[in-house]
Design an enzyme around this catalytic site. Structure first.
Site, PDB file in Angstrom:
ATOM      1  N   TYR A  99       0.792  -1.220   0.000  1.00 38.73           N
ATOM      2  CA  TYR A  99       0.000   0.000   0.000  1.00 38.73           C
ATOM      3  C   TYR A  99       0.831   1.281   0.000  1.00 38.73           C
ATOM      4  O   TYR A  99       0.278   2.374   0.000  1.00 38.73           O
ATOM      5  CB  TYR A  99      -0.923   0.011   1.223  1.00 38.73           C
ATOM      6  CG  TYR A  99      -1.912  -1.120   1.246  1.00 38.73           C
ATOM      7  CD1 TYR A  99      -3.052  -1.090   0.441  1.00 38.73           C
ATOM      8  CD2 TYR A  99      -1.715  -2.245   2.047  1.00 38.73           C
ATOM      9  CE1 TYR A  99      -3.963  -2.129   0.450  1.00 38.73           C
ATOM     10  CE2 TYR A  99      -2.624  -3.288   2.067  1.00 38.73           C
ATOM     11  CZ  TYR A  99      -3.748  -3.237   1.272  1.00 38.73           C
ATOM     12  OH  TYR A  99      -4.638  -4.262   1.279  1.00 38.73           O
TER      13      TYR A  99
ATOM     14  N   HIS B 257      -9.191   2.279  -5.326  1.00 40.33           N
ATOM     15  CA  HIS B 257      -8.350   1.343  -4.583  1.00 40.33           C
ATOM     16  C   HIS B 257      -6.904   1.757  -4.725  1.00 40.33           C
ATOM     17  O   HIS B 257      -6.449   2.059  -5.835  1.00 40.33           O
ATOM     18  CB  HIS B 257      -8.512  -0.082  -5.126  1.00 40.33           C
ATOM     19  CG  HIS B 257      -9.851  -0.649  -4.864  1.00 40.33           C
ATOM     20  ND1 HIS B 257     -10.184  -1.269  -3.695  1.00 40.33           N
ATOM     21  CD2 HIS B 257     -10.972  -0.659  -5.620  1.00 40.33           C
ATOM     22  CE1 HIS B 257     -11.445  -1.651  -3.739  1.00 40.33           C
ATOM     23  NE2 HIS B 257     -11.955  -1.290  -4.892  1.00 40.33           N
TER      24      HIS B 257
END
Lengths: 151, 151, 151, 151, 151, 151, 151, 151, 151, 151, 151, 151
Positions: free
Chosen positions: B23, B100
């Site tokens: 991430y 996302h």
């Protein structure tokens, strides 16, 4: 006198304004008003709760133990995805009647699968808001035939 | 002036420190700061909310009706499992853009399935934190072309 | 200056006239015109190619090596069926951004499966022709942060 | 006055004696007697038919056109296997309410699948014989709200 | 002179009035009239039968042995669910041509599966009532090339 | 006069010599000769093309717009695997009739699945080379009933 | 001294009274009492939390970062349905041991699937309440071997 | 003297530079050079062709009829998706040996499925570039045992 | 004396002439003659019925209650598709032995699935017509051990 | 004193040297040594057996009847594929605790399926060699609470 | 000198006499004789073992550690069902080449799935007995390039 | 005189004591005694073997070649998981009759799948120990009709 908990799951707060071509134009308040009238007729006492939180619904199901004789539950989209809610329906120790405003089988394939229904006493779906009244009748009839208060 | 609600779903509170090889290292605060700068440029007003609670996200989507013109939503893991959140996206009555940080298709098979995307206006995925900026641009562009305030 | 190859896959030649209720009325020429304007703004140089031939698209992806810094690819229906194109995206050695005019998740189930996305840098879908502009921004931003020319 | 056709599908002839732990001990005759009483109350006129033959049920659904305003149908095991019966429900031109004595979701997995329900107006399941009464109420309520005779 | 049995399966009695947006407005009588005209032209003699009963269709297929040279069969919804009818098509000992008024592949997923087609000589689907004429031509052509009477 | 494009997909170049126990011994040239004779009878003008390239077939489908009134398409193995060809059939704006020489349902399971058929006007399969003639009749009949030239 | 967070998921509030034939008759309080005794023996300090809310569990997992060295988690029904909780287990940065009172593999098929287990350090299931003690031993053993405080 | 056609499918042009951790660093030219040396030893004459176009590969397979005694085919990603190529392998009338540089079973699940292999004489996979040499030996051995030139 | 009902399902009327390479050349009459001889030996009284109608078979199963001690059932293709027949086997209240002339597991995959067998006492398959004799022995043996007449 | 049989299935002979990044570096001898120490503490007597033969493991499970009070079983890869071993676990008549050194859910999808676990008393997985100790504690605790010797 | 263990799995004892239309008429002794000749040529030393016991094969794979440089393995039907054998292939610490006499992809669907191949160095299938020779060449080539003796 | 090998697979050693509510209380010795009596009557000579080892069963099937005329095989749990045993049944060259004491279709879903049955001559299941006698009769009858000794 049967005490009945009426639980509305996620998105039902928006009933009447959300996708009315699917769910109709009657609001939750109007449904609860009509349910209230029928409850008087059937000798039931209602307590109503809407929540978009799975956890609140589970908490409420357990709160029903010893306090309510039955539950009317519209689980909304959790029907198709929540094992936790199913476990609460099975574990609450009071009969739970499942109700859907729309007919899930006439919609997307992911709505044809239900985790919840197998733990419910019965299911009413597709009658629009009227389904709540049928479900209350079904629950009240069941309670009248088998009326031990739930501990 | 477009009012835009920015919703971050479960686990995004930990962005920047959680699994940074997946991430990245930018925190949510930094992303929101950058989003704020872009919002000014695009004539948008942002309201941001992160929650690990599905129910809070659903509540927020309904709160957007009449108050916001659009929603930026990173549904996190709920993308793959929540029909209730999908129903709220469909029912909220404002356009929702899904974003996302990672590319779910490059990860485990259970992340290749989405309940949510079919109800969203558009999807942006795989660009890291930058994806939020693209998504805001996409939403603002849509609102500029179709700017009736949502009731 | 980033050199970007813009690849349009099968059926995109008909954009604007084919099933406009799904894909809108903007033609590929108009999209490329708007992309060109944005490219100037972003300091990119575009080369555009549309083909209905999977093989031409694969050839083009390899031709990008050493000549382009990134690729914008709308794979059309090949998204859901072509491992060969996925392998070319993975093998081309330049970052590839995938773009779709429509939102595949709001359409037939066979469009919910993607062989290609797992090999792409990022995906933009559902924004109509606007999606190309977002995708170019996403690619340009990526190249600016990581600007080694691809060999 | 609503004319309602009550159709009982395969194996319902044996209700009351067959697997009573699943289906209870009330016979079809007793159910029809109770249905008759309710019909009087609701202003309905009933015509009842049980058959183990899919074809007879389909014939009956078409015979309802122009003669009945609605149908109460317990399709038994055909629920899970008959596209032909579903087509008749869709084609009969009168609203059909589906009823099940047991709760199929609490039984074998092959009873969790329904071809029929997607074509029905509504479904009532799991209330035992009482379900017929709820279903008749649901149908009568629907007919009262939308009472054009079916052609 | 080829003797041809024309079999119409479940729900085809309602052709022309049932879901006309799917099946058109031509009735079975009209189709059979047009088939009769073509039969004369092709040197065929027709015998027509419609039934909503799977068993009647199977009986008829066996009755064709030694009496008819070929069969035209519209199996309706049984196409997707009946192994017994498939076995009769395979066992009847005369060539069977399958015809569908609508195009099952453009409808619900459960209509994309066929038990029956693998046992048929050929299939014609999607041409509306015209499909019967094409199917008769196909069958007659086959019989002319391979004209041994079936025993 | 209907202008009809006849498209033969992959492997049909080898018709007559390839796996004759499956596909028979008639060559494509012979089929096209017989099609030509029938076209004269039906008032059609044919243009024929065989290609083993998906892209060529897609290009040809678009070339039909404004130039042909309908298309006869034998997609060969692409039937079961090509979303891109399906999209071209849907996007070409002229009616497309699908034809197969063999009966795919009597062969391997992967031939029982069709991406293409749902976008076609109609399908003819299993009649051997004769199927082309039936398909042309079906297409010509459709065009005669609905003869606006396609733009 | 290891600080251990003990998290009980949905429906575990009802342990001891809910479906005792599946889950036994020991309450959560009794389990926590026994866990406390063992914690003293193992040199652990416990903090316990039960919630029926997925979001509360996720919040708690993140609260453990920097405050606890490990987590004991009984995810209840969320095991089988929650990607969000899995992501929190993976993202919390402390080792998580999963424990189940019953043996999910001896129950319904939907309990044979686990999203969560792949992110846990280890799993203990089927030992009844005793499983909590085994899980705590397993976690404490792991922490003793690898005792860096989690940041 | 056996004439052997060597066909390399999509992405093999990039062998040696594309994902070398998967495919190694030997280029197609080097492989063909080594194949050439072995061909001399085995009394074979090679003709080599690489294409990223499915159609070109199918064309080449048919061109082999009457001109080559066997084919060495690396179908690349088409292995897993192309029925058309499978049909050409079956229809070409010469034995085809399939070769893969990597071991598809040690990679993504979509590479574990093969449409093509069922129509090939034999398969060699996982040996890196060496696999081509084994495959040629396998093909030459087969041709020596069964050496009728293919018509 | 055991009274045994022998039920032959769809397509068994054609035994001996239909697909003899699968089902052999012995007719139903010959089988029943041999069964009759064995019945005398085993002290059974037979009543035989063949029908191609699912409904007739279900009716017959219920007619067996109180009149027969057991049933021999060859369900033919209904084995794989009929829940209604399964329910009748379960509901008839007499033991039912299932028999198949061929071995379904050596045939098409759709014959490997059985709805019916789970409700039968036992199954005999693959022995050709001889299987009926084995099945009668199995049933008679069962009845002799457990000989209460069925009510 | 509890007599416990410790069974190690296929490949566990190589523990400590085989894929140490998955299974660690502790050998079976070392594990059994540590198990022995714990056994003394818990009042157990151990008998250990490793075999790569499914049949030896099944034989051993039956040999445990009357001789051992419980079994510790690491079934290795047989977990996912052996119904025969599951049947032996169910049939052995002594409680069996399943243990895995690695966490199967963090590995390939085929390790997420278990035939065996549904027949075991409990499962311990993912704790490395330590899992054996936890499993022995779990088994000993169970035996202490329910200590009838198994016959 | 490479020491190679040749392992033949279940049913290969019957090679040459069992289903010769599938497996040919060459016996295992003849294959091993030919393998021996090739081994001399390639500088290999062979040790051969056939067993119908999965456990014997696993034992043999571990016995190869430190004694053999590579393994030639024909796993027979275990290919499709044995995770334990796969684990031994992965755990043996020597390269394993998988060989099949027939082409599993040209046979029943359950032979299209392989647990084993993902752990093998390479696979050779479909060449009949010749495949063993190719596999030995492939293994010897690999060992020559990477010739550290396995510990 | 027919020589028949009787093979009992895994777990059948425990017949009579293992899960008697499923398998009954008759032991294997008692069954073999009764089989022996029937064998005398039918002119058969029996040789019996029970093994929990798949390999022993396969070895035994091959040992039957030339020594036995037929095999009676209860494969136990291997029915559902062993391709190797199926291959031995197909390869043994003598007819094999499969027998099951219980009715697998009335049990867990994984017992509804059979690898073995497709290779057997016939199957007898659900009759308890009696099934062995029926199976022997079925085998003996088959051998009497087709009595060439197996080579």
């Amino acid at each position: 006198m049967h005490r009945v908990l009426v639980l509305h799951g996620p998105n039902l707060n928006a009933l009447g304004t959300r996708e009315p071509e699917v769910y109709g134009r009657m609001t939750l308040a109007e449904i609860e008003h009509r349910l209230g009238d029928l409850a008087v007729e059937l000798g039931c006492e209602l307590e109503c709760l809407q929540s978009n939180h799975e956890g609140v619904l589970i908490d409420a199901l357990y709160s029903a133990r010893g306090r309510a004789h039955g539950v009317l539950l519209n689980p909304g989209g959790l029907t198709h995805t929540s094992v936790a809610l199913r476990d609460a329906v099975a574990g609450a120790g009071v009969p739970v009647v499942e109700v859907h405003v729309s007919n899930p089988h006439a919609r997307e394939p992911f709505r044809h699968i239900s985790y919840l229904s197998g733990a419910a006493l019965g299911v009413v779906q597709g009658f629009g808001p009227e389904g709540y009244l049928l479900a209350l009748r079904g629950l009240a009839g069941h309670l009248s035939r088998d009326r031990r208060p739930q501990a």
